[in-house]
Design a protein around this motif. Structure first.
Motif, PDB file in Angstrom:
ATOM      1  N   VAL A  14       0.868  -1.181   0.000  1.00  0.00           N
ATOM      2  CA  VAL A  14       0.000   0.000   0.000  1.00  0.00           C
ATOM      3  C   VAL A  14       0.902   1.227   0.000  1.00  0.00           C
ATOM      4  O   VAL A  14       1.814   1.324   0.828  1.00  0.00           O
ATOM      5  N   ILE A  15       0.650   2.149  -0.934  1.00  0.00           N
ATOM      6  CA  ILE A  15       1.520   3.317  -1.057  1.00  0.00           C
ATOM      7  C   ILE A  15       0.721   4.612  -0.955  1.00  0.00           C
ATOM      8  O   ILE A  15      -0.497   4.612  -1.101  1.00  0.00           O
ATOM      9  N   ARG A  16       1.438   5.712  -0.703  1.00  0.00           N
ATOM     10  CA  ARG A  16       0.778   7.007  -0.522  1.00  0.00           C
ATOM     11  C   ARG A  16       0.587   7.690  -1.871  1.00  0.00           C
ATOM     12  O   ARG A  16       1.432   7.588  -2.758  1.00  0.00           O
ATOM     13  N   PHE A  17      -0.544   8.401  -2.007  1.00  0.00           N
ATOM     14  CA  PHE A  17      -0.736   9.234  -3.187  1.00  0.00           C
ATOM     15  C   PHE A  17       0.394  10.252  -3.276  1.00  0.00           C
ATOM     16  O   PHE A  17       0.891  10.729  -2.252  1.00  0.00           O
ATOM     17  N   SER A  18       0.762  10.625  -4.494  1.00  0.00           N
ATOM     18  CA  SER A  18       1.795  11.649  -4.674  1.00  0.00           C
ATOM     19  C   SER A  18       1.209  13.009  -4.295  1.00  0.00           C
ATOM     20  O   SER A  18      -0.010  13.182  -4.210  1.00  0.00           O
ATOM     21  N   VAL A  62      -1.696  15.314  -6.249  1.00  0.00           N
ATOM     22  CA  VAL A  62      -3.148  15.341  -6.037  1.00  0.00           C
ATOM     23  C   VAL A  62      -3.430  15.761  -4.595  1.00  0.00           C
ATOM     24  O   VAL A  62      -2.562  15.658  -3.728  1.00  0.00           O
ATOM     25  N   LYS A  63      -4.640  16.241  -4.350  1.00  0.00           N
ATOM     26  CA  LYS A  63      -5.029  16.631  -2.991  1.00  0.00           C
ATOM     27  C   LYS A  63      -5.181  15.376  -2.143  1.00  0.00           C
ATOM     28  O   LYS A  63      -5.854  14.429  -2.535  1.00  0.00           O
ATOM     29  N   VAL A  64      -4.509  15.350  -1.003  1.00  0.00           N
ATOM     30  CA  VAL A  64      -4.527  14.183  -0.114  1.00  0.00           C
ATOM     31  C   VAL A  64      -5.113  14.622   1.226  1.00  0.00           C
ATOM     32  O   VAL A  64      -4.689  15.634   1.766  1.00  0.00           O
ATOM     33  N   PRO A  65      -6.075  13.879   1.788  1.00  0.00           N
ATOM     34  CA  PRO A  65      -6.620  12.630   1.254  1.00  0.00           C
ATOM     35  C   PRO A  65      -7.592  12.850   0.090  1.00  0.00           C
ATOM     36  O   PRO A  65      -8.114  13.943  -0.078  1.00  0.00           O
ATOM     37  N   GLN A  66      -7.780  11.777  -0.681  1.00  0.00           N
ATOM     38  CA  GLN A  66      -8.897  11.767  -1.626  1.00  0.00           C
ATOM     39  C   GLN A  66     -10.147  11.649  -0.754  1.00  0.00           C
ATOM     40  O   GLN A  66     -10.274  10.718   0.028  1.00  0.00           O
ATOM     41  N   ALA A  83     -11.634  -4.015  -9.421  1.00  0.00           N
ATOM     42  CA  ALA A  83     -12.237  -2.725  -9.785  1.00  0.00           C
ATOM     43  C   ALA A  83     -11.153  -1.660  -9.651  1.00  0.00           C
ATOM     44  O   ALA A  83     -10.227  -1.809  -8.846  1.00  0.00           O
ATOM     45  N   THR A  84     -11.283  -0.602 -10.447  1.00  0.00           N
ATOM     46  CA  THR A  84     -10.309   0.488 -10.379  1.00  0.00           C
ATOM     47  C   THR A  84     -11.014   1.831 -10.225  1.00  0.00           C
ATOM     48  O   THR A  84     -12.203   1.967 -10.525  1.00  0.00           O
ATOM     49  N   THR A  85     -10.243   2.805  -9.753  1.00  0.00           N
ATOM     50  CA  THR A  85     -10.677   4.198  -9.648  1.00  0.00           C
ATOM     51  C   THR A  85      -9.509   5.053 -10.110  1.00  0.00           C
ATOM     52  O   THR A  85      -8.349   4.653  -9.956  1.00  0.00           O
ATOM     53  N   GLU A  86      -9.809   6.228 -10.669  1.00  0.00           N
ATOM     54  CA  GLU A  86      -8.751   7.140 -11.086  1.00  0.00           C
ATOM     55  C   GLU A  86      -8.707   8.338 -10.155  1.00  0.00           C
ATOM     56  O   GLU A  86      -9.724   8.972  -9.880  1.00  0.00           O
ATOM     57  N   TYR A  87      -7.516   8.595  -9.651  1.00  0.00           N
ATOM     58  CA  TYR A  87      -7.274   9.797  -8.844  1.00  0.00           C
ATOM     59  C   TYR A  87      -5.799  10.120  -9.013  1.00  0.00           C
ATOM     60  O   TYR A  87      -4.944   9.591  -8.308  1.00  0.00           O
ATOM     61  N   GLY A  88      -5.498  10.913 -10.009  1.00  0.00           N
ATOM     62  CA  GLY A  88      -4.095  11.140 -10.369  1.00  0.00           C
ATOM     63  C   GLY A  88      -3.561   9.975 -11.182  1.00  0.00           C
ATOM     64  O   GLY A  88      -2.985  10.158 -12.238  1.00  0.00           O
TER      65      GLY A  88
END
Length: 193
Positions: free
Chosen positions: A102-106, A109-113, A152-157
């Motif tokens: 499990v990795i952190r969003f870059s 993008v605004k974190v958290p999603q 399933a997938t989602t796009e966020y960045g």
């Protein structure tokens, strides 16, 4: 049907319980090994920080129990992340059921999603009668990359795994209990497995 919601002090258990009640089911909120291992279905919710949540699981011995479950088990949000091998959040060793990190969003993008986003590339009976691009409610700063377990997938960045499956273990990054009728349909599909 006997339903167990794992209680380890890091799950939003009440909203999951209320969602199951709306569907007409009773569930036991418990950390009791016996009740969890004998349940027909197990739900493993999670809200909060990975390393402290993992410590609570270890203190209750649930880190030993959960990987041995043979019935359908559903990890939600942090629960899904803890089913994985490792999380960057608090440099946490997970339960290792899914061999993925499990990795952190870059910071691009605004974190958290936080809020509603769509799910797509739906595979598995968990998404029966759910169409691609339905909206689900998400709140998270860390994610599971697309991998062999992705259903399933989602796009966020980037496009990431918003749901995963391996044998009897399922994980969803979104909160089905907070995602309206379609989220409740996913919970119902899980109960029908």
């Amino acid at each position: 049907m006997k339903l167990a919601i794992i209680d380890y002090g890091a799950g939003n258990v009440q909203s999951v319980l209320f969602a199951l009640n709306r569907l007409g089911y009773e569930a036991e909120v418990t950390s009791n090994w016996n009740i969890i291992s004998k349940a027909d279905k197990v739900i493993f919710p999670g809200v909060g920080e990975a390393s402290s949540a993992m410590k609570r699981l270890q203190n209750l011995g649930l880190d030993k129990l959960i990987p041995t479950l043979k019935q359908p088990a559903l990890g939600i949000c942090l629960g899904m992340q803890l089913l994985c091998k490792h999380s960057e959040e608090g440099n946490t060793e997970g339960l290792g059921i899914f061999d993925v990190n499990v990795i952190r969003f870059s910071n691009e993008v605004k974190v958290p999603q936080m809020g509603w986003n769509t799910i797509k590339n739906l595979r598995a009976d968990l998404f029966k009668e759910i169409k691609d691009e339905e909206f689900m409610y998400l709140v998270h700063s860390y994610f599971v990359p697309k991998c062999e377990y992705t259903i399933a997938t989602t796009e966020y960045g980037i496009e990431y795994a918003t749901a995963i499956q391996k044998e009897n273990f399922y994980g969803v990054q979104f909160h089905p209990e907070k995602s309206g009728n379609y989220g409740e349909k996913i919970l119902q599909n899980f109960l029908n497995l």
